[in-house]
Design a protein around this motif. Structure first.
Motif, PDB file in Angstrom:
ATOM      1  N   THR A 227       0.868  -1.168   0.000  1.00  0.00           N
ATOM      2  CA  THR A 227       0.000   0.000   0.000  1.00  0.00           C
ATOM      3  C   THR A 227       0.906   1.218   0.000  1.00  0.00           C
ATOM      4  O   THR A 227       2.078   1.140   0.360  1.00  0.00           O
ATOM      5  N   GLU A 228       0.339   2.344  -0.418  1.00  0.00           N
ATOM      6  CA  GLU A 228       1.106   3.588  -0.417  1.00  0.00           C
ATOM      7  C   GLU A 228       0.469   4.514   0.610  1.00  0.00           C
ATOM      8  O   GLU A 228      -0.741   4.727   0.584  1.00  0.00           O
ATOM      9  N   MET A 229       1.290   5.035   1.525  1.00  0.00           N
ATOM     10  CA  MET A 229       0.752   5.950   2.540  1.00  0.00           C
ATOM     11  C   MET A 229       1.237   7.361   2.304  1.00  0.00           C
ATOM     12  O   MET A 229       2.427   7.603   2.134  1.00  0.00           O
ATOM     13  N   LYS A 230       0.284   8.290   2.333  1.00  0.00           N
ATOM     14  CA  LYS A 230       0.613   9.700   2.129  1.00  0.00           C
ATOM     15  C   LYS A 230       0.368  10.500   3.408  1.00  0.00           C
ATOM     16  O   LYS A 230      -0.136   9.957   4.378  1.00  0.00           O
ATOM     17  N   ASN A 231       0.728  11.787   3.353  1.00  0.00           N
ATOM     18  CA  ASN A 231       0.455  12.705   4.456  1.00  0.00           C
ATOM     19  C   ASN A 231       1.346  12.457   5.671  1.00  0.00           C
ATOM     20  O   ASN A 231       0.884  12.459   6.800  1.00  0.00           O
ATOM     21  N   LEU A 232       2.638  12.230   5.442  1.00  0.00           N
ATOM     22  CA  LEU A 232       3.548  12.000   6.556  1.00  0.00           C
ATOM     23  C   LEU A 232       4.485  13.196   6.642  1.00  0.00           C
ATOM     24  O   LEU A 232       5.307  13.395   5.760  1.00  0.00           O
ATOM     25  N   ASN A 233       4.314  14.009   7.703  1.00  0.00           N
ATOM     26  CA  ASN A 233       5.118  15.225   7.706  1.00  0.00           C
ATOM     27  C   ASN A 233       6.063  15.397   8.889  1.00  0.00           C
ATOM     28  O   ASN A 233       6.471  16.501   9.205  1.00  0.00           O
ATOM     29  N   SER A 234       6.419  14.291   9.529  1.00  0.00           N
ATOM     30  CA  SER A 234       7.502  14.361  10.498  1.00  0.00           C
ATOM     31  C   SER A 234       8.121  12.976  10.611  1.00  0.00           C
ATOM     32  O   SER A 234       7.507  11.974  10.239  1.00  0.00           O
ATOM     33  N   PHE A 235       9.347  12.943  11.122  1.00  0.00           N
ATOM     34  CA  PHE A 235      10.021  11.650  11.282  1.00  0.00           C
ATOM     35  C   PHE A 235       9.213  10.751  12.213  1.00  0.00           C
ATOM     36  O   PHE A 235       9.109   9.549  12.005  1.00  0.00           O
ATOM     37  N   LYS A 236       8.619  11.353  13.244  1.00  0.00           N
ATOM     38  CA  LYS A 236       7.838  10.572  14.205  1.00  0.00           C
ATOM     39  C   LYS A 236       6.586  10.011  13.559  1.00  0.00           C
ATOM     40  O   LYS A 236       6.215   8.859  13.778  1.00  0.00           O
ATOM     41  N   ALA A 237       5.914  10.839  12.740  1.00  0.00           N
ATOM     42  CA  ALA A 237       4.707  10.367  12.064  1.00  0.00           C
ATOM     43  C   ALA A 237       5.048   9.207  11.134  1.00  0.00           C
ATOM     44  O   ALA A 237       4.293   8.236  11.027  1.00  0.00           O
ATOM     45  N   ILE A 238       6.193   9.281  10.470  1.00  0.00           N
ATOM     46  CA  ILE A 238       6.604   8.202   9.574  1.00  0.00           C
ATOM     47  C   ILE A 238       6.793   6.910  10.364  1.00  0.00           C
ATOM     48  O   ILE A 238       6.303   5.848   9.980  1.00  0.00           O
ATOM     49  N   ALA A 239       7.471   7.012  11.518  1.00  0.00           N
ATOM     50  CA  ALA A 239       7.709   5.817  12.337  1.00  0.00           C
ATOM     51  C   ALA A 239       6.385   5.218  12.813  1.00  0.00           C
ATOM     52  O   ALA A 239       6.171   4.007  12.745  1.00  0.00           O
ATOM     53  N   ARG A 240       5.458   6.085  13.252  1.00  0.00           N
ATOM     54  CA  ARG A 240       4.158   5.579  13.733  1.00  0.00           C
ATOM     55  C   ARG A 240       3.351   4.967  12.594  1.00  0.00           C
ATOM     56  O   ARG A 240       2.716   3.924  12.758  1.00  0.00           O
ATOM     57  N   ALA A 241       3.390   5.612  11.427  1.00  0.00           N
ATOM     58  CA  ALA A 241       2.628   5.098  10.286  1.00  0.00           C
ATOM     59  C   ALA A 241       3.155   3.729   9.850  1.00  0.00           C
ATOM     60  O   ALA A 241       2.380   2.843   9.490  1.00  0.00           O
ATOM     61  N   ILE A 242       4.471   3.559   9.899  1.00  0.00           N
ATOM     62  CA  ILE A 242       5.059   2.270   9.511  1.00  0.00           C
ATOM     63  C   ILE A 242       4.601   1.184  10.489  1.00  0.00           C
ATOM     64  O   ILE A 242       4.147   0.106  10.077  1.00  0.00           O
ATOM     65  N   ALA A 243       4.669   1.478  11.781  1.00  0.00           N
ATOM     66  CA  ALA A 243       4.242   0.498  12.788  1.00  0.00           C
ATOM     67  C   ALA A 243       2.763   0.172  12.603  1.00  0.00           C
ATOM     68  O   ALA A 243       2.347  -0.991  12.617  1.00  0.00           O
ATOM     69  N   GLY A 244       1.937   1.207  12.399  1.00  0.00           N
ATOM     70  CA  GLY A 244       0.493   1.031  12.274  1.00  0.00           C
ATOM     71  C   GLY A 244       0.115   0.225  11.040  1.00  0.00           C
ATOM     72  O   GLY A 244      -0.709  -0.686  11.104  1.00  0.00           O
ATOM     73  N   GLU A 245       0.735   0.548   9.893  1.00  0.00           N
ATOM     74  CA  GLU A 245       0.380  -0.119   8.646  1.00  0.00           C
ATOM     75  C   GLU A 245       0.881  -1.564   8.641  1.00  0.00           C
ATOM     76  O   GLU A 245       0.204  -2.464   8.133  1.00  0.00           O
ATOM     77  N   ARG A 246       2.050  -1.802   9.253  1.00  0.00           N
ATOM     78  CA  ARG A 246       2.580  -3.166   9.360  1.00  0.00           C
ATOM     79  C   ARG A 246       1.583  -4.036  10.128  1.00  0.00           C
ATOM     80  O   ARG A 246       1.209  -5.122   9.688  1.00  0.00           O
ATOM     81  N   GLU A 247       1.111  -3.490  11.234  1.00  0.00           N
ATOM     82  CA  GLU A 247       0.179  -4.235  12.081  1.00  0.00           C
ATOM     83  C   GLU A 247      -1.129  -4.513  11.327  1.00  0.00           C
ATOM     84  O   GLU A 247      -1.656  -5.625  11.370  1.00  0.00           O
ATOM     85  N   ARG A 248      -1.633  -3.485  10.618  1.00  0.00           N
ATOM     86  CA  ARG A 248      -2.884  -3.644   9.888  1.00  0.00           C
ATOM     87  C   ARG A 248      -2.766  -4.748   8.842  1.00  0.00           C
ATOM     88  O   ARG A 248      -3.641  -5.609   8.724  1.00  0.00           O
ATOM     89  N   GLN A 249      -1.637  -4.748   8.114  1.00  0.00           N
ATOM     90  CA  GLN A 249      -1.468  -5.758   7.055  1.00  0.00           C
ATOM     91  C   GLN A 249      -1.314  -7.157   7.646  1.00  0.00           C
ATOM     92  O   GLN A 249      -1.868  -8.132   7.120  1.00  0.00           O
ATOM     93  N   ILE A 250      -0.568  -7.278   8.757  1.00  0.00           N
ATOM     94  CA  ILE A 250      -0.386  -8.603   9.380  1.00  0.00           C
ATOM     95  C   ILE A 250      -1.737  -9.119   9.872  1.00  0.00           C
ATOM     96  O   ILE A 250      -2.085 -10.282   9.664  1.00  0.00           O
ATOM     97  N   ASP A 251      -2.536  -8.227  10.499  1.00  0.00           N
ATOM     98  CA  ASP A 251      -3.868  -8.625  10.975  1.00  0.00           C
ATOM     99  C   ASP A 251      -4.714  -9.185   9.829  1.00  0.00           C
ATOM    100  O   ASP A 251      -5.388 -10.203   9.978  1.00  0.00           O
ATOM    101  N   LEU A 252      -4.672  -8.478   8.676  1.00  0.00           N
ATOM    102  CA  LEU A 252      -5.446  -8.939   7.510  1.00  0.00           C
ATOM    103  C   LEU A 252      -5.001 -10.333   7.087  1.00  0.00           C
ATOM    104  O   LEU A 252      -5.824 -11.236   6.895  1.00  0.00           O
TER     105      LEU A 252
END
Ligand SMILES: [Zn+2]
Lengths: 479, 97
Positions: free
Chosen positions: A213-238
């Motif tokens: 998947t492609e994730m947009k709207n990431l405007n800080s290093f922290k947001a990028i780290a959180r988005a990666i953790a969140g999306e990884r979890e979402r995909q594994i759950d699926l």
């Protein structure tokens, strides 16, 4: 449960530091009132024709050379067609078939010192879109085309990253290279550097990639780290629940901590690219390429080595100073004047850092001149002012770039070296503080600090604390 | 006509182009597009092995501008092209993604 590996590739958009837009002579300056930097070209009026800004090509080449890319010496632009109100032409001029740079790589270094190479698939030039503001009162949207046509380069990495740490190290590496080139200020928060994260997961050991998947709207290093953790979890759950990941664009909501799908089926992503007929091809001769190569600056890793050798400052200090091109420039220019690298480094590492933190400033925003810092160092070395006064004067230099020589004169801050006058003051302090004298005589050598403090207060901080310390010691030992 | 455009294709092209066509217009468009594709097929009969793809019709390259600001604030004139304006901006139907 199976163990999963995260596979990440980045698309990084960087706004170039040109004075004008990519295809017209409108200013790129930030913060103008809406639509005051617009013309028929960047508002997509029929009949207007784009003319390419040469500086954009040179910045793109410079970034490509610095990231070990092959430069496409025969390149051109293409049209990417889509409808959106921030895109007045109903197409974006970009590059699909012959991007200006291909096949590059950069080396990143992780916290534990491991090095890793991240491949760069391509870098292409394109134009930015306008800005949409949603009007709460009128149930409409307002379009500001000031950003429309601002030049961008998009740096597309290979899917070579495996963690948020690697992603951040890669972004930081790109930031340093591009800032050193002066091609952009690369501020994530202000949007001059934007990262889209392509992420998929797969079982460890698997050779195939999962659906990304492609994730947009990431405007800080922290947001990028959180988005990666969140999306990884979402995909594994699926995957764990037997569902499949859909290839789609998702928007990360950092406050809510989850991503949601952005486009509906109605907006099929079919851009129908074709060669841009309004622009002629770009042919980059060997001579032009060599000329741009010869103008490449000294990059950070080269500076680091030179600082350690030439200036003999500790590696840690050299790393902090070269972390920003602007600070490295201040350092080198100041050393060129006063030839005291260790003292210059010390002012930058201690007082400058402290004041930057206190005033929430970035290194790029430092505005004092090397001349004034060099003058201050001379004042201290000549014994004209003491260390405490120097700190006070430096704060003025840091904030208002004052001339320290004038300032010290005007405010009567010169160190008091009148020994006879001092003696009278010290004798009085000693007789006023019998307890401290007794403590000192009983072996509490630290008690002298209190007396020195009193003397500094009495002389309004202008005396040399070292001299006072020595004088008091002599006077007490004589008793 | 060798190329037949399906109903699904014309529907999809309509969505991409943001065009709403009547049934009659759809039939006409299907015919037009089919004959365009036939024409392309004709061109494809030509052997172009070893011929550089042409990216532009004029034998011109490297037309550049220097990076110098030449345009001043011309907002009032630019906004005359707006269907509606508000607060110095182009006003459009509410668009959120
Ligand atoms: Zn313009």
């Amino acid at each position: 449960m199976a163990k999963y590996e995260t596979v990440i590739g980045l698309e990084v958009h960087v706004e170039l530091a040109t004075k004008t837009k990519i295809f017209c002579g409108c200013s790129t300056a930030f913060g103008g009132a809406p639509n005051t930097h617009t013309c028929p070209v960047c508002t997509g009026m029929p009949g207007s024709l784009p003319v390419l800004n040469k500086q954009v090509v040179e910045y793109a080449m410079a970034v490509g050379i610095a990231t070990n890319c092959k430069i496409t010496q025969n390149c051109k632009f293409d049209r990417k067609n889509y409808f959106y109100p921030d895109n007045p032409q109903n197409y974006q001029i970009s590059q699909l078939y012959l991007p200006i740079c291909r096949d590059g790589r950069v080396e990143i270094e992780l916290e534990d010192g491991t090095k890793k190479t991240i491949g760069i698939h391509e870098i292409h030039m394109e134009e930015d879109a306008g800005k949409l503001i949603h009007d709460e009162w009128d149930d409409c949207s307002l379009v500001d085309f000031n950003r429309s046509g601002v030049p961008l380069i998009e740096i597309v990495s290979e899917p070579d990253m495996r963690s948020a740490e690697e992603v951040n190290a890669y972004l930081d590496k790109l930031r340093l290279i591009i800032q050193y080139l002066g091609a952009s200020d690369c501020k994530l928060q202000e949007g001059s550097m934007r990262a889209d994260v392509n992420l998929s997961v797969r079982e460890v050991g698997s050779k195939e990639f999962g659906t990304r998947t492609e994730m947009k709207n990431l405007n800080s290093f922290k947001a990028i780290a959180r988005a990666i953790a969140g999306e990884r979890e979402r995909q594994i759950d699926l995957i764990e629940s037997g569902e499949s990941v859909i290839q789609e664009t998702r928007r990360w909501d950092d406050t809510k901590g989850y991503s949601y799908a952005m486009r509906s089926k109605e907006d099929a992503q079919d851009y129908r690219y074709f060669p841009e007929p309004d622009l002629v091809p770009i042919i980059i001769s060997d001579e032009w390429l060599d000329e741009v190569k010869s103008r490449q600056p000294e990059f950070r890793y080269e500076k680091l080595e030179r600082y350690k050798k030439e200036y003999e400052i500790p590696e840690y200090d050299a790393k902090i100073i070269t972390e920003s091109k602007h600070m490295a420039d201040i350092f080198e220019d100041t050393v060129a004047i006063c030839n005291k690298p260790k003292k210059v480094s010390n002012w930058l590492m201690v007082e400058t850092m402290r004041l930057m933190k206190a005033h929430e400033l970035e290194a790029e925003e430092l505005s004092f001149s090397p001349e004034n810092l060099a003058k201050l160092i001379e004042l201290v070395d000549a014994g004209t002012i003491n260390g405490n006064v120097a700190k006070e004067v430096f704060e003025k230099i840091f904030l208002d770039n004052i001339d320290p020589v004038d300032y010290v004169d005007k405010h009567g801050l010169k160190m008091d070296n009148d020994v006879d006058g001092l003696k009278v003051i010290l004798e009085k302090i000693i007789s006023d503080n019998p307890q401290s004298v007794e403590d000192y005589n009983n072996g509490k050598k630290k008690a002298i600090g209190f007396l020195v403090g009193q003397a500094m207060k009495e002389t309004k901080g202008k005396a040399n604390p070292g001299v006072i310390n020595k004088m008091i010691q002599e006077m007490l030992d004589k008793n | 006509m060798a190329n037949i455009i399906s109903d699904e294709t014309i529907e999809y092209v309509g969505i991409l182009a943001k065009l709403e066509l009547s049934d009659k217009e759809k039939e006409q468009a299907k015919k037009d597009m089919g004959s365009m594709l036939d024409y392309i097929d004709k061109l494809n009969e030509l052997d172009t092995k070893g011929v550089e793809p042409m990216s532009h019709v004029f034998p011109v390259h490297n037309v550049f501008r220097e990076d110098i600001v030449t345009n001043n604030d011309d907002r009032d004139n630019i906004l005359k092209n707006a269907p509606e304006e508000k607060d110095g901006s182009f006003m459009v139907p509410k668009t959120v993604d």
